[in-house]
Each structure stands twice: as structure tokens, then as C-alpha cells.
Design a protein around this motif. Structure first.
Motif, mmCIF file in Angstrom:
data_model
loop_
_atom_site.group_PDB
_atom_site.id
_atom_site.type_symbol
_atom_site.label_atom_id
_atom_site.label_comp_id
_atom_site.label_asym_id
_atom_site.label_seq_id
_atom_site.Cartn_x
_atom_site.Cartn_y
_atom_site.Cartn_z
ATOM 1 N N SER A 1 1.956 -40.591 -7.754
ATOM 2 C CA SER A 1 0.994 -40.083 -8.733
ATOM 3 C C SER A 1 1.373 -40.444 -10.160
ATOM 4 O O SER A 1 0.561 -40.294 -11.075
ATOM 5 C CB SER A 1 0.875 -38.560 -8.609
ATOM 6 N N GLN A 2 2.600 -40.938 -10.372
ATOM 7 C CA GLN A 2 3.015 -41.354 -11.705
ATOM 8 C C GLN A 2 2.609 -42.799 -12.024
ATOM 9 O O GLN A 2 2.720 -43.219 -13.168
ATOM 10 C CB GLN A 2 4.541 -41.224 -11.854
ATOM 11 N N THR B 1 -4.163 -45.178 0.651
ATOM 12 C CA THR B 1 -4.889 -44.350 -0.312
ATOM 13 C C THR B 1 -5.510 -45.210 -1.401
ATOM 14 O O THR B 1 -6.551 -44.861 -1.963
ATOM 15 C CB THR B 1 -3.928 -43.327 -0.938
ATOM 16 N N LYS C 1 0.553 -42.576 0.963
ATOM 17 C CA LYS C 1 1.253 -41.372 0.556
ATOM 18 C C LYS C 1 1.807 -40.617 1.765
ATOM 19 O O LYS C 1 1.355 -40.788 2.892
ATOM 20 C CB LYS C 1 0.345 -40.469 -0.278
ATOM 21 N N CYS D 1 -1.073 -48.695 -1.422
ATOM 22 C CA CYS D 1 -0.332 -47.446 -1.642
ATOM 23 C C CYS D 1 -0.592 -46.492 -0.471
ATOM 24 O O CYS D 1 -1.743 -46.255 -0.093
ATOM 25 C CB CYS D 1 -0.792 -46.785 -2.931
ATOM 26 N N THR E 1 -7.764 -43.531 -12.465
ATOM 27 C CA THR E 1 -6.813 -42.429 -12.675
ATOM 28 C C THR E 1 -6.592 -41.716 -11.356
ATOM 29 O O THR E 1 -7.245 -41.986 -10.345
ATOM 30 C CB THR E 1 -7.344 -41.424 -13.707
ATOM 31 N N GLN E 2 -5.694 -40.758 -11.374
ATOM 32 C CA GLN E 2 -5.413 -39.988 -10.176
ATOM 33 C C GLN E 2 -6.632 -39.168 -9.723
ATOM 34 O O GLN E 2 -6.722 -38.812 -8.547
ATOM 35 C CB GLN E 2 -4.218 -39.048 -10.442
ATOM 36 N N ASP E 3 -7.573 -38.913 -10.623
ATOM 37 C CA ASP E 3 -8.791 -38.199 -10.227
ATOM 38 C C ASP E 3 -9.565 -38.988 -9.176
ATOM 39 O O ASP E 3 -10.226 -38.406 -8.316
ATOM 40 C CB ASP E 3 -9.686 -37.964 -11.439
ATOM 41 N N CYS F 1 8.667 -39.390 -3.674
ATOM 42 C CA CYS F 1 7.748 -38.404 -3.098
ATOM 43 C C CYS F 1 7.526 -38.638 -1.611
ATOM 44 O O CYS F 1 6.884 -37.822 -0.940
ATOM 45 C CB CYS F 1 6.407 -38.473 -3.820
ATOM 46 N N HIS G 1 -6.320 -39.637 -5.836
ATOM 47 C CA HIS G 1 -5.742 -38.518 -5.065
ATOM 48 C C HIS G 1 -4.389 -38.923 -4.451
ATOM 49 O O HIS G 1 -4.135 -38.713 -3.270
ATOM 50 C CB HIS G 1 -6.692 -38.060 -3.963
ATOM 51 N N LEU G 2 -3.522 -39.511 -5.287
ATOM 52 C CA LEU G 2 -2.209 -39.938 -4.796
ATOM 53 C C LEU G 2 -1.180 -38.805 -4.842
ATOM 54 O O LEU G 2 -0.083 -38.962 -4.332
ATOM 55 C CB LEU G 2 -1.693 -41.125 -5.628
ATOM 56 N N ALA G 3 -1.519 -37.727 -5.487
ATOM 57 C CA ALA G 3 -0.547 -36.627 -5.613
ATOM 58 C C ALA G 3 -0.270 -35.989 -4.259
ATOM 59 O O ALA G 3 -1.129 -35.974 -3.381
ATOM 60 C CB ALA G 3 -1.080 -35.585 -6.584
#
Length: 465
Positions: free
Chosen positions: A115-116, A405, A54, A52, A458-460, A155, A463-465
Motif C-alpha cells: 500500500s506504500q 490486485t 497481496k 502485485c 491511488t490505493q482507493d 506486509c 485496495h492493496l492495503a
């Protein structure tokens, strides 16, 4: 090719935009690459890996896609076996016809943000969506052995997914290819493109002979032995977990209190083994196995197997015990069993014995016992295979727009034994990302542990957001 829409999850849509075939940049002479005797111990299964990345990129998605295709075409000149097709010879043995038919390259689009992605459950978010299948669009030429898919997210992020036929490449080999491809895409010549694909290096001895340990670890393949006829196969699912470096260190410290020197992988495997059998379905008398993948490259240098050998150089020893001992005895005890199993196989004689065993049984296949259920299925407890990806440079696969990422293998191989692969986390702090493909009751046992240390990705963490 027309767009194909389907739901990647209940939250957003996904479509295949285009599919084409990438061929080697230079014309290659056609010939046959036979599988080595070590390749022949691998079932016909596919291995997936995905990365992945970003936003933002230093170039447009169209430009990034063009660079990926051009560099893939160039890297296939050296890794020409990946542009071939798997066929069978007159006695039914698989081999690769290096016919330059190329690699299927799929472009896809996901109307969502990275992030989804629910990476904790790759069965939902990855399988059949972000990694390609080795389908059979060229049946007259044989079956493809490598495929690529690049998915653009709304995104601006992208996922690069690859699929290998495991019979022609182990994970070590896959990382060689991915690193070479990324370096070419960046116009970086630091990593030489000189894979060794010569299978004759792994040849049997003039008088094939094998040790008793090999005969106890591998079996001649029959439908009963490999468990394919089990009328009640377990329901396996894939999950991806995060394991913090502090918990890894604590496991190793507690297991080595009496002076032993078990590795982090051995101790983690012992911890996992104990958790797996803490289910209502595992009786104390059941025989439970845990296998560890051992790479032979460090042990076969004298017969010419170099670090750049492209193919399978694996052996799958296992530790076994009845469930009552694993439950009642210490983590150190279980780790010791695993340590001894690894040490017994990590030598040239063990690998050469396996090569000789396969030679004496052809064309009957040979399969690792860790994959197999016993004749009396009532006495068979959980079995799992652990393959370490901790030394693989997943986060060095930079195609020119930065390091990934997140990256992980995905291996829902379809057998009865579970499969686990830990890799380094993207944080680079010694924490792990752990891919698991296990029966649901074993995953539930792991997640219900009151001292749980394996946490859903998880995203925590990403950090994919």
C-alpha cells in the motif's frame, strides 16, 4: 550473490537477496532463430510488466518462490527462445542464439507494505526496482532477452516483474508466456503450451514490392531520421492513471453523435491527442502525429500466422494534422482520422508490404515514422504511440495464490515520441488503467484539464492495503 541495498523511495529500503539462472527443464538442441522482418522493425528496447499480489498466500513465500522457479523451468521448454541470447550475424543483423543459457531470476525484499507503493509515479516506484534490467552478465554469450524479478514485501505481498527484449516478443506474445507460466505453476493444463516460434512464416514475396502507404509510414533508419541526435531531447516521464468506465462511455457517445462508429480506443486516443497539444510549446503550424499499434494476427491467417505465434506481428500506422486543426475541430473529427489510419493498415497487403520493404533495405534498418522527428525539427509537434492492452488477460495471471490486485506494463523506451497503453482495471467493470510515458509538459496539460477524467492511480482504486 551478496545483498544490494538501495532506496525504492524516500520511505523504505529495498534489497536484492539472490540472483540465479533458470534453465529449461529438458535439454534443448542449440540453434539460431533469425528475427523476422517484422521483428527487425522494432528498436532494441525493453518492455516491462509487473503484477502485485497481496497477502495472505496459501503457502509460504519460500514455497511460492520454489513453484515459480520450477514452473518457469518447465515453460522454457516450449518458450525456448527466451532462454537464449541476442547476438548479431556477419552483416550486423540481430538474431537469437538458442543456447539454453537460461533466464536471470532475481529475488528481492522491500521493507514496506504494498500500500506504500506510489504506482501513479512508476519512475519512482517501479523503474529499476520492481522490474529487472536486461543487463549483460553473459557478454561472451550475447545479451539476455528475458528476465524475472520477484519482490517480497514486509506486509506479505509480492510483486512479480518481467522484462522482455521487444525485438523477440510483442505484448501479445508476452501475455501468452505469462498465462502459460501461471497455468503450469497451478498445475492447470487448460492452456496448451504450443507457441509458434517459426519466423519463416513471415517471409517476403518472391518479388518483394511494397505499397505507397508503407513508404509513407516507415523510413530507412538514419541517425537524423530517428532523432537520436536531437541536441534538446524532451524530458519524458511515466505516469499511471485511472479512467472510469462512465467517462469512457461518455467520450464515445459524444464522438459518435453524428452517426459515426468509432471505437472506445479511437475516441480515447483522439481525446488524448487534443489534450497533448494544448501546451504553450505547440504552435498552430506544427505537424502532430498519433500512431496506433495494429496486431496482424487476425489479418495474416491465410499465410499461416496463427493466434499462438510468438514474436512481433505489429504495424504502426499514424494519423497526422497541424495543431490548429486538432485544437479547433471536434473530437469526432480527430477520432475519424485515427479510425481511417487503423483501417488502412488492418489488412494482409499492408503487413506483407512492410515485410517486403524490410527485405529490400537490409541490412539498413527500417523504423516507423511515428518514432522519428522531421528534417525541420521546428515544424515537428508532439508524437505519441497508443498500444491497446485492453484484451490482454493481465488479471488471469494467477500463479496459485490468487489473481493479481494490480498489473501494468511499463515502457520508458527512451525515444522522443510518447507511449500510452490502456489496460482493463482490476475491478473488471470496464474501467481502464492507463500507462503513459510522455514529455512533462504534456502530462501537465492532461492534469490541468478542467474537465479532467484521467485520475492518478491511488490505493482507493487498487485496495492493496
Amino acid at each position: 550473490m551478496a545483498s544490494v541495498n538501495f532506496s525504492i523511495s524516500k520511505d523504505y529500503e529495498f534489497k536484492i537477496v539472490n540472483t540465479e539462472v533458470i534453465v529449461p527443464a529438458l535439454p534443448m538442441q542449440q540453434y539460431i532463430v533469425p528475427l523476422s522482418n517484422l521483428d527487425l522493425t522494432i528498436p532494441p528496447v525493453s518492455v516491462h510488466v509487473f503484477f502485485c499480489y497481496k497477502n495472505p498466500f496459501p503457502r509460504t513465500f519460500a514455497s511460492a518462490l520454489s513453484h515459480l522457479k520450477t514452473s518457469l523451468s518447465k515453460v522454457l521448454v516450449s518458450y525456448y527462445v527466451l532462454a537464449g541470447r541476442m547476438v548479431t550475424d556477419s552483416i550486423g543483423l540481430p538474431k537469437v542464439h538458442c543456447n539454453n543459457k537460461g533466464v536471470r531470476f532475481t529475488q528481492a525484499y522491500a521493507a514496506a507494505a504494498l500500500s506504500q507503493l506510489n504506482l501513479y509515479n512508476p519512475d519512482e516506484s517501479v523503474q529499476g526496482k520492481l522490474v529487472p534490467l536486461l543487463s549483460k552478465p553473459f557478454q561472451e554469450d550475447g545479451i539476455p532477452v528475458f528476465a524475472v524479478q520477484v519482490t517480497e514485501f514486509s506486509c506479505g505481498g509480492i510483486v512479480v516483474g518481467c522484462t522482455f527484449d521487444h525485438r523477440i516478443a510483442d505484448a501479445y506474445s508476452a501475455n501468452m508466456l505469462l498465462t502459460s507460466w501461471a497455468n503450469l505453476c497451478r498445475n492447470d493444463s487448460n492452456v496448451p503450451l504450443n507457441p509458434s516460434i517459426t519466423r519463416s512464416i513471415l517471409c517476403p514475396r518472391d518479388s518483394p514490392a511494397y505499397c505507397a502507404e508503407i513508404d509513407n509510414t516507415y523510413v530507412r533508419h538514419t541517425s537524423q531520421e530517428c532523432g537520436q541526435e536531437n541536441p534538446h531531447p524532451p524530458s519524458l516521464a511515466s505516469r499511471i492513471y485511472y479512467l472510469d468506465v462512465k467517462n469512457i462511455m461518455d467520450l464515445q457517445f459524444n464522438a459518435n453523435k453524428d452517426g459515426k462508429r468509432c471505437t472506445k480506443l479511437e475516441v480515447f486516443s483522439a481525446y488524448l491527442w487534443k489534450l497533448m497539444i494544448c501546451t504553450q510549446k505547440v504552435k498552430d503550424t506544427m505537424n502532430c502525429k498519433i500512431g496506433i499499434v495494429v496486431d496482424g494476427r487476425p489479418h495474416l491467417k491465410e499465410i499461416g500466422v496463427s493466434a499462438n505465434y510468438f514474436g512481433n506481428v505489429l504495424i504502426l500506422p499514424f494519423a497526422e494534422s497541424d495543431a490548429s486543426c486538432i485544437k479547433s475541430k471536434s473530437l469526432c473529427w480527430s477520432a475519424g482520422l485515427i479510425h481511417d489510419a487503423i483501417q488502412s493498415a488492418a489488412n494482409e497487403e499492408h503487413f506483407q508490404s512492410l515485410i517486403d520493404l524490410v527485405e529490400t533495405t537490409q541490412p539498413t534498418p527500417v523504423l516507423a515514422k511515428i518514432y522519428c522527428r522531421e528534417d525541420d525539427n521546428q515544424s515537428s509537434g508532439p508524437a505519441v504511440l497508443v498500444s491497446s492492452g485492453l484484451r490482454f488477460p493481465l488479471y488471469e495471471v494467477d500463479f496459485g495464490w490468487g489473481k493479481p490486485t494490480f498489473g501494468s506494463y511499463h515502457f520508458p523506451w527512451g525515444g522522443e515520441a510518447g507511449y500510452v497503453m490502456p489496460t482493463q482495471s482490476p475491478a473488471g467493470d470496464g474501467s481502464w488503467i492507463v500507462y503513459m510515458h510522455l514529455p512533462l509538459e504534456q502530462l501537465n496539460a492532461i492534469e490541468s484539464d478542467p474537465n479532467r477524467i484521467l485520475l492518478p492511480v491511488t490505493q482507493d482504486f487498487l485496495h492493496l492495503a
